[in-house]
Design an enzyme around this catalytic site. Structure first.
Site, short mmCIF file in Angstrom:
data_model
loop_
_atom_site.label_atom_id
_atom_site.label_comp_id
_atom_site.label_asym_id
_atom_site.label_seq_id
_atom_site.Cartn_x
_atom_site.Cartn_y
_atom_site.Cartn_z
N TYR A 175 50.66 -56.96 -4.20
CA TYR A 175 49.89 -57.72 -5.11
C TYR A 175 49.59 -56.98 -6.25
CZ TYR A 175 46.49 -61.58 -6.25
OH TYR A 175 46.00 -62.45 -6.66
N GLU A 182 52.59 -58.04 -14.62
CA GLU A 182 52.19 -59.14 -15.20
C GLU A 182 51.50 -58.96 -16.60
OE1 GLU A 182 50.42 -62.23 -12.63
OE2 GLU A 182 52.01 -61.68 -11.21
#
Lengths: 253, 291
Positions: A175, A182
């Site tokens: 995660y 990102e």
């Protein structure tokens, strides 16, 4: 965001996409199994594509191009099966007891991935060769292969503990890895967006409207600050609930 | 006269919170709430939800003790609704905001647009008209809140004021920014478009107002029809304003408002139907109530 968590309570029984209190009928189960198998396969194709391209090129630079099409396909599949899926189970079977939080989280995750893939990576050619793209694609790929196989096995009532463990453990690393990829990608896109005025509308115009995509991207990055911890700690709580129970059972034995 | 005994338990923990003896049979729930408030001053009546069943519906303030399905020792369950704020306060705040905010943009107060435009006025007359219409709309709403509306529930949860104000104030600022912008482009079809828009706007404003006055004194039989009687003029006013200003943010606001009203209307409709379904069992003489 790389790992969202559909389903909350009764997680010890395993999940099957959005949580249902009453089990789905035979037709619904068949649809769900096919859907989850297709999705697992799709992400596996991406994983294989990444590995093959790396072996062929000898470096991990620019691997985006080798998996661009399958990635867009799996996101399209998630988008287009998710919403009819949602309609079918919430509208046609209102008593099926879909947990609203899981549906919101999954929908949000699908949309954010579509945004990263299409509105950032695809739209700004210059970032496609960035390593940060590989970072989030890898994180998404591993997470999704585990997650969709988890759903598939759960539906077939034959869930290996390893898959359950992986699903609720790998996210701890994947995660943050995905989020880093990102954010770095969006950040890399900023100068090009500003220079070209991509997706931006300026005044004057007859609709009396303006939109600055550059500022919008910065706001998106800022939104990670409140959202990421919430999703992350939600998964950690899920992990305690799901993996915690199994520890209790083994103690009883 | 036989007196009742009333005990109030916490709906979640089932702890005994309060015991009232010698309660009049014709005491209302409202009066019981006041009595409860005395022993628990932090829970003023507006934030009390008193029900017969821990998971059941809240009883109304007007409900009378002896008409409820309870024995001479009545057990009620209490839930804290959280900090409450009066509807009037919320409405006044959420409507005053847009009024003031729009004017700030209209007068081009510093720090909004480029400094050379500070305190200047737009050269387009439609911008002045738009300001008058927008201000008129919110002044009307404020006056309606103060003098016309009769609110069924006195209060709502406190967090609603933040939610509602963000929505109204946010959209007002967004719209006002573009309409009063130095680079504003007036409607393509010019005077014709503006005139038509103004007619639609005024027609709906008057219509909305007359409906409010009429329904103030009636308890409408056709509920769903009533809801639409409120919505259509609202929607119409904003469509008129969109046409007048030819501004996309105004169109968005109109659309979002429309969606909200539809959702709200469906919710109200469903709750009315549910109320109708729940109502008969309470009055049924066949069901024994043993407490």
């Amino acid at each position: 965001m790389s790992a969202a968590a559909p389903g909350t309570s009764k997680a010890a029984h395993g999940e099957a996409g959005p949580k249902k209190k009453k089990g789905p009928g035979a037709l619904a189960t068949a649809y769900l199994v096919i859907y989850n198998v297709v999705m697992t396969a799709g992400w596996l194709v991406i994983a294989v594509g990444l590995v093959r391209a790396y072996l062929a090129r000898g470096s991990y630079h620019g691997l985006y191009y080798s998996i661009e099409k399958p990635l867009k396909f799996v996101l399209w599949a998630a988008e287009n099966s998710f919403f009819p899926y949602l309609t079918v189970f919430s509208v046609l079977s209102p008593n099926s007891g879909i947990v609203p939080s899981s549906v919101v989280l999954t929908g949000f995750q699908v949309m954010s991935r579509v945004f990263l893939t299409w509105a950032v990576t695809h739209s700004v050619r210059e970032v496609q060769s960035e390593d940060s793209v590989l970072l989030f694609v890898t994180a998404w790929t591993i997470t999704e292969i585990i997650r969709y196989s988890f759903y598939t096995f759960s539906l077939l009532n034959h869930l290996p503990y390893l898959i359950k463990w992986a699903r609720y453990t790998f996210f701890i690393v994947l995660y943050p890895m995905g989020v880093t990829g990102e954010l770095l990608t969006i950040y890399a896109a900023l100068p090009y967006v500003q220079k070209t005025g991509l997706y931006s509308v300026t005044l004057p115009n007859k609709y009396n409207f303006s939109f600055d995509y550059y500022t919008f991207l910065i706001l998106v990055m800022v939104s990670y600050i409140p959202l990421f911890p919430q999703l992350y700690f939600h998964m950690i709580r899920q992990r305690k609930k799901v993996l915690g129970h199994t520890e209790d059972y083994s103690k009883i034995e | 006269m036989k007196h009742y005994e009333v005990e109030i338990l916490d709906a979640k923990t089932k702890d005994k919170l309060c015991f009232l003896d010698k309660v009049e049979p014709n005491a209302t729930i409202g009066e019981i709430k006041s009595m409860f408030h005395k022993s628990h001053p932090q829970w003023y009546p507006a934030r009390q939800s008193i029900r017969l069943d821990p998971k059941g519906k809240s009883l109304k303030d007007e409900d009378v003790l002896q008409q409820l399905p309870v024995g001479t020792t009545a057990t009620f369950y209490f839930r804290d609704l959280g900090a409450q704020i009066s509807w009037v306060t919320v409405f006044l705040t959420e409507y005053t905001g847009p009024l003031v905010i729009y004017l700030l943009f209209y007068f081009r107060v510093p720090f909004i647009y480029t400094p050379k435009y500070d305190f200047t006025t737009s050269k387009h007359w439609v911008v002045h008209l738009a300001c008058m219409c927008h201000s008129f709309h919110y002044v009307k709403r404020l006056l309606e809140t103060l003098f016309v509306h009769r609110f069924s529930h006195g209060t709502m949860p406190l967090r609603n004021i933040f939610k509602n104000c963000t929505y109204y104030w946010g959209f007002a600022a967004w719209m006002a920014y573009y309409i009063n912008h130095p680079l504003y482009t007036p409607p393509i079809y010019g005077e014709q478009q503006i005139r038509l828009a103004l007619i639609v706007f005024l027609f709906c404003q008057i219509g909305n107002f007359s409906i409010h006055i009429a329904l103030r004194n009636l308890r409408p039989p056709g509920r769903f029809v009533t809801l639409w009687l409120f919505f259509l003029p609202q929607l119409g006013s904003w469509l008129g304003f969109t046409l007048m200003t030819q501004c996309l943010p105004v169109a968005f606001f109109t659309l979002v408002g429309f969606i909200q009203m539809t959702v709200w209307a469906k919710g109200k409709h469903r709750s009315y139907l549910k109320e109708f379904r729940d109502y008969p069992p309470l009055r049924s003489p066949i069901l024994p109530f043993v407490l």
